[in-house]
Design an enzyme around this catalytic site. Structure first.
Site, PDB file in Angstrom:
ATOM      1  N   ASP A   1       0.860  -1.174   0.000  1.00  0.00           N
ATOM      2  CA  ASP A   1       0.000   0.000   0.000  1.00  0.00           C
ATOM      3  C   ASP A   1       0.906   1.238   0.000  1.00  0.00           C
ATOM      4  O   ASP A   1       2.111   1.142   0.236  1.00  0.00           O
ATOM      5  CB  ASP A   1      -0.875  -0.051   1.260  1.00  0.00           C
TER       6      ASP A   1
ATOM      7  N   ASP B   1      -0.109   5.250   1.047  1.00  0.00           N
ATOM      8  CA  ASP B   1      -0.250   6.215   2.150  1.00  0.00           C
ATOM      9  C   ASP B   1      -0.364   5.488   3.493  1.00  0.00           C
ATOM     10  O   ASP B   1      -1.181   4.585   3.637  1.00  0.00           O
ATOM     11  CB  ASP B   1      -1.493   7.104   1.907  1.00  0.00           C
TER      12      ASP B   1
ATOM     13  N   THR C   1      -2.646   0.836  -5.025  1.00  0.00           N
ATOM     14  CA  THR C   1      -3.326   1.958  -4.380  1.00  0.00           C
ATOM     15  C   THR C   1      -4.782   2.102  -4.799  1.00  0.00           C
ATOM     16  O   THR C   1      -5.120   1.906  -5.965  1.00  0.00           O
ATOM     17  CB  THR C   1      -2.570   3.283  -4.651  1.00  0.00           C
TER      18      THR C   1
ATOM     19  N   THR D   1      -9.025  -2.215   4.563  1.00  0.00           N
ATOM     20  CA  THR D   1      -8.814  -2.223   3.114  1.00  0.00           C
ATOM     21  C   THR D   1      -7.669  -3.162   2.733  1.00  0.00           C
ATOM     22  O   THR D   1      -7.886  -4.192   2.103  1.00  0.00           O
ATOM     23  CB  THR D   1      -8.536  -0.801   2.581  1.00  0.00           C
TER      24      THR D   1
HETATM   25 MG   LIG Z   1      -2.739   3.144   3.551  1.00  0.00          MG
END
Ligand SMILES: [Mg+2]
Length: 256
Positions: free
Chosen positions: A10, A12, A43, A210
């Protein structure tokens, strides 16, 4: 820690925070590179192109080319292409989605599209929604880049793409196919892109709901890093635990 042949990361909260890199993650990716271990940044952000993401990561000193980036926009284009190579698509979204649709060779079509592809659009209007709803009601397949309902910004939580998408769902009664995390679709595409298998690949992220759920849903081992969204306290409350939980990527042990 098991030995893995490929890594999905991932962005961020995992490799950077906003405009600042996470030093342990920079070192981690450099190690992957030096060991020749394939990796892909995965992402849910559909607004940026892979080139823009690669530029940002390179600026942080992270070895990254556009080919090392799989955005939900590119994944959405791959999903459509696998179903209809010459699809006519009504796409609504920012530069990342527009570029992905155009480079896949899809024709932009408002009247009788095969697909409605929806992504984050900070210039969304009633007119765009009206066109999308009409197309979905006429039978166009409905896909949306990612289901995130809220997006963190400097003020707090703003509406995310899942919230914007819900307008079409509420109006038409049709639920979209979501492509991004936590859906396994984007993970399956990532494995395909790296020519690896779920058993040999590790999914790494900071967000349990997520990143980790995407890995679990796709059948991969998962590593949560507590450098972003999900704290160790919150993680304890989850019924299904990730394979590994670390405070930072510097704690990962590579096999020789
Ligand atoms: Mg993240």
């Amino acid at each position: 820690m098991k030995k893995y042949d490929a890594f999905l990361l991932d962005l961020d909260g995992t490799v950077y925070w906003g405009k600042e890199e996470i030093p342990e993650a920079v070192t981690f990716v450099k190690t992957l590179k030096s060991k020749g271990l394939p990796y892909l940044f995965v992402t849910n952000n559909s607004t940026r192109t892979k080139e823009a993401v690669a530029d940002q990561l390179s600026g942080f000193g992270i070895p990254c080319t556009p080919d090392d980036v799989l955005t939900t926009s590119i994944a959405t284009a791959s999903y459509i292409k696998a179903r209809k190579p010459n699809a006519k698509v009504l796409y609504i979204g920012e530069q990342g989605l527009q570029q992905a649709m155009q480079s896949a060779g899809f024709t932009y079509e408002e009247e009788h599209p095969d697909f409605v592809a929806f992504g984050m659009d900070r210039q969304i209007t009633y007119e765009k929604y009206a066109k999308a709803c009409l197309a979905v009601r006429s039978g166009a397949a409905f896909v949306s880049t990612n289901p995130d309902v809220a997006l963190p910004n400097e003020h707090g939580l703003a509406p995310g793409n899942g919230a914007l998408t819900s307008v079409i769902t509420v109006s038409t009664g049709v639920k979209p196919v979501f492509i991004g995390k936590p859906e396994p679709i984007i993970i399956d595409l990532a494995l395909e892109k790296l020519a690896t298998t779920k058993r040999r690949t590790l999914m790494i992220g900071d967000n349990y709901d997520t990143d980790i759920m995407a890995g679990i849903n796709a059948g991969l081992d998962t590593l949560i890093v507590h450098t972003g969204v999900t704290s160790a306290e919150v993680l304890k409350t989850k019924a299904v635990q990730p394979t590994y939980a670390l405070n930072s990527l510097s704690e990962w042990t590579f096999h020789e």
